[in-house]
Write an enzyme that holds these catalytic residues in place. Structure first.
Site, PDB file in Angstrom:
ATOM      1  N   GLU A 110      -6.753   4.301   8.083  1.00  0.00           N
ATOM      2  CA  GLU A 110      -6.532   5.738   7.868  1.00  0.00           C
ATOM      3  C   GLU A 110      -7.766   6.384   7.255  1.00  0.00           C
ATOM      4  O   GLU A 110      -8.065   7.554   7.531  1.00  0.00           O
ATOM      5  CB  GLU A 110      -5.284   5.947   6.988  1.00  0.00           C
ATOM      6  CG  GLU A 110      -4.015   5.691   7.804  1.00  0.00           C
ATOM      7  CD  GLU A 110      -2.827   5.211   7.004  1.00  0.00           C
ATOM      8  OE1 GLU A 110      -2.849   5.283   5.764  1.00  0.00           O
ATOM      9  OE2 GLU A 110      -1.868   4.734   7.637  1.00  0.00           O
TER      10      GLU A 110
ATOM     11  N   SER B 122       3.287  -2.535  10.426  1.00  0.00           N
ATOM     12  CA  SER B 122       4.745  -2.522  10.622  1.00  0.00           C
ATOM     13  C   SER B 122       5.421  -3.836  10.224  1.00  0.00           C
ATOM     14  O   SER B 122       6.356  -4.286  10.903  1.00  0.00           O
ATOM     15  CB  SER B 122       5.084  -2.137  12.062  1.00  0.00           C
ATOM     16  OG  SER B 122       4.634  -0.811  12.318  1.00  0.00           O
TER      17      SER B 122
ATOM     18  N   HIS C  59      -9.519   0.902   5.014  1.00  0.00           N
ATOM     19  CA  HIS C  59      -8.221   1.066   5.685  1.00  0.00           C
ATOM     20  C   HIS C  59      -8.407   1.957   6.909  1.00  0.00           C
ATOM     21  O   HIS C  59      -9.201   2.907   6.881  1.00  0.00           O
ATOM     22  CB  HIS C  59      -7.209   1.672   4.709  1.00  0.00           C
ATOM     23  CG  HIS C  59      -5.816   1.630   5.253  1.00  0.00           C
ATOM     24  ND1 HIS C  59      -5.350   2.556   6.164  1.00  0.00           N
ATOM     25  CD2 HIS C  59      -4.803   0.759   5.045  1.00  0.00           C
ATOM     26  CE1 HIS C  59      -4.094   2.252   6.475  1.00  0.00           C
ATOM     27  NE2 HIS C  59      -3.735   1.165   5.809  1.00  0.00           N
TER      28      HIS C  59
ATOM     29  N   GLU D 119      -5.415  -5.551  10.529  1.00  0.00           N
ATOM     30  CA  GLU D 119      -4.436  -4.497  10.753  1.00  0.00           C
ATOM     31  C   GLU D 119      -4.718  -3.789  12.071  1.00  0.00           C
ATOM     32  O   GLU D 119      -5.544  -2.847  12.115  1.00  0.00           O
ATOM     33  CB  GLU D 119      -4.498  -3.467   9.618  1.00  0.00           C
ATOM     34  CG  GLU D 119      -4.192  -4.039   8.252  1.00  0.00           C
ATOM     35  CD  GLU D 119      -3.587  -2.979   7.342  1.00  0.00           C
ATOM     36  OE1 GLU D 119      -2.451  -3.153   6.921  1.00  0.00           O
ATOM     37  OE2 GLU D 119      -4.254  -1.962   7.096  1.00  0.00           O
TER      38      GLU D 119
ATOM     39  N   GLY E  81       2.247   1.868  10.870  1.00  0.00           N
ATOM     40  CA  GLY E  81       3.166   3.009  10.771  1.00  0.00           C
ATOM     41  C   GLY E  81       3.857   3.367  12.074  1.00  0.00           C
ATOM     42  O   GLY E  81       4.459   4.430  12.183  1.00  0.00           O
TER      43      GLY E  81
ATOM     44  N   GLY F 200       4.807   1.215   4.883  1.00  0.00           N
ATOM     45  CA  GLY F 200       6.129   1.842   4.769  1.00  0.00           C
ATOM     46  C   GLY F 200       7.164   1.002   4.041  1.00  0.00           C
ATOM     47  O   GLY F 200       7.856   1.502   3.137  1.00  0.00           O
TER      48      GLY F 200
ATOM     49  N   LYS G 280       0.133   4.264  -0.255  1.00  0.00           N
ATOM     50  CA  LYS G 280      -0.507   5.436   0.378  1.00  0.00           C
ATOM     51  C   LYS G 280      -0.294   6.685  -0.475  1.00  0.00           C
ATOM     52  O   LYS G 280      -0.246   6.597  -1.687  1.00  0.00           O
ATOM     53  CB  LYS G 280       0.014   5.614   1.816  1.00  0.00           C
ATOM     54  CG  LYS G 280      -0.081   4.328   2.626  1.00  0.00           C
ATOM     55  CD  LYS G 280       0.099   4.558   4.087  1.00  0.00           C
ATOM     56  CE  LYS G 280       0.115   3.230   4.822  1.00  0.00           C
ATOM     57  NZ  LYS G 280       0.056   3.363   6.262  1.00  0.00           N
TER      58      LYS G 280
ATOM     59  N   ASN H  93       0.868  -1.178   0.000  1.00  0.00           N
ATOM     60  CA  ASN H  93       0.000   0.000   0.000  1.00  0.00           C
ATOM     61  C   ASN H  93       0.904   1.227   0.000  1.00  0.00           C
ATOM     62  O   ASN H  93       1.501   1.566   1.020  1.00  0.00           O
ATOM     63  CB  ASN H  93      -0.882  -0.043   1.259  1.00  0.00           C
ATOM     64  CG  ASN H  93      -1.701   1.218   1.431  1.00  0.00           C
ATOM     65  OD1 ASN H  93      -1.789   2.050   0.527  1.00  0.00           O
ATOM     66  ND2 ASN H  93      -2.301   1.373   2.609  1.00  0.00           N
TER      67      ASN H  93
END
Ligand code: PEP
Length: 252
Positions: A97, A213, A95, A167, A173, A235, A11, A9
């Site tokens: 976020e 992570s 997601h 998740e 993150g 990330g 982002k 992803n």
């Protein structure tokens, strides 16, 4: 036997040139393995170019979100048929976020899931608890609520392409991943809940990714668990070496 699925992803990161370079590195290496399915989820403006670059390879390309409606006065939104039209095959839904920053709730995730399925997109539905919910020992209640909300009213046949990403919000993150035991407990709960709703065969075939992570240093211990069918990687998916090392960890 479920084929692990490792998805990156991206982002709201990269620019056109860096997105192109990243997918080129991933495509040439990832195509060599058939033991793991690999996917990338670029920002919308780069989606068509990344699709084109992945043509003829086994790399899946998807969007990070879609709207529940097919068209209309929804400024700034992108519809499932548009995602499909540029050649993408997958979409991430719900997601954390988007839940946190855009106020998406379970009912909206469900409506988006209906749109994605109606247009033949493979949905990755994200669910997971916050730190406060985990500390209050409400993790499994939250997971049940999110599953109930997103999957209500669908049949097992309709949901056949579904992928779920567990998740934990506190792990996204933050550099703080769930332990394999924590992830396995929730994955087992998701599978058992889906068995109750949709039958044993559906649950046995359902792929449940872990996200939060995931990096080269922890991928092997997480992905060696039978219950963990791949990873949704944020990330670490922006660095081809890290991402491909996670893909490698899923092959063993
Ligand atoms: C994600 O955004 O889905 C995610 C898991 O991010 P990260 O790997 O950076 O924690």
């Amino acid at each position: 036997m479920r084929t692990p699925f490792v998805a990156g992803n991206w982002k709201m990161n990269l620019d056109g040139a860096r997105a192109a370079a990243l997918v080129e590195s991933i495509r040439s290496a990832a195509t060599k393995t058939t033991a793991v399915e690999v996917g990338v989820f670029p920002p919308y403006p780069y989606l068509a170019d990344v699709v084109r670059r992945c043509e003829g390879s086994s790399v899946r390309v998807g969007a990070q979100n879609c709207h529940a409606q097919n068209s209309g006065a929804f400024t700034g939104e992108v519809a499932a048929p548009m995602v499909k039209d540029v050649g993408a095959t997958h979409v991430i839904l719900g997601h954390s976020e988007r839940r946190q920053f855009c106020g998406e709730d379970d009912a909206q995730v469900r409506a988006k899931l209906a749109a994605a399925l109606a247009h033949g997109l493979v949905p990755i539905v994200c669910i997971g608890e916050t730190l406060a919910e985990r500390q209050a020992q409400r993790t499994l209640d939250v997971i049940r609520r999110q599953l109930d909300g997103a999957l209500a009213g669908f049949s097992a046949a309709q949901l056949a392409p579904l992928v779920i990403a567990y998740e934990p919000v506190w792990a996204i993150g933050t550099g703080m991943n769930a332990t394999p035991a924590q992830a396995v407990e929730v994955h087992r709960f998701i599978r058992a809940s889906c068995a109750e709703r949709f039958g044993a065969a559906f649950a046995a075939a359902l792929r449940i990714q872990y996200g939060g992570s995931v990096k080269p240093e922890n991928a092997a211990e997480l992905l060696s668990e039978d219950e963990i069918d791949g990873a949704l990687v944020g990330g670490a998916s922006l660095d081809p070496r890290s991402f491909l090392s996670i893909v490698q960890a899923a092959t063993v």
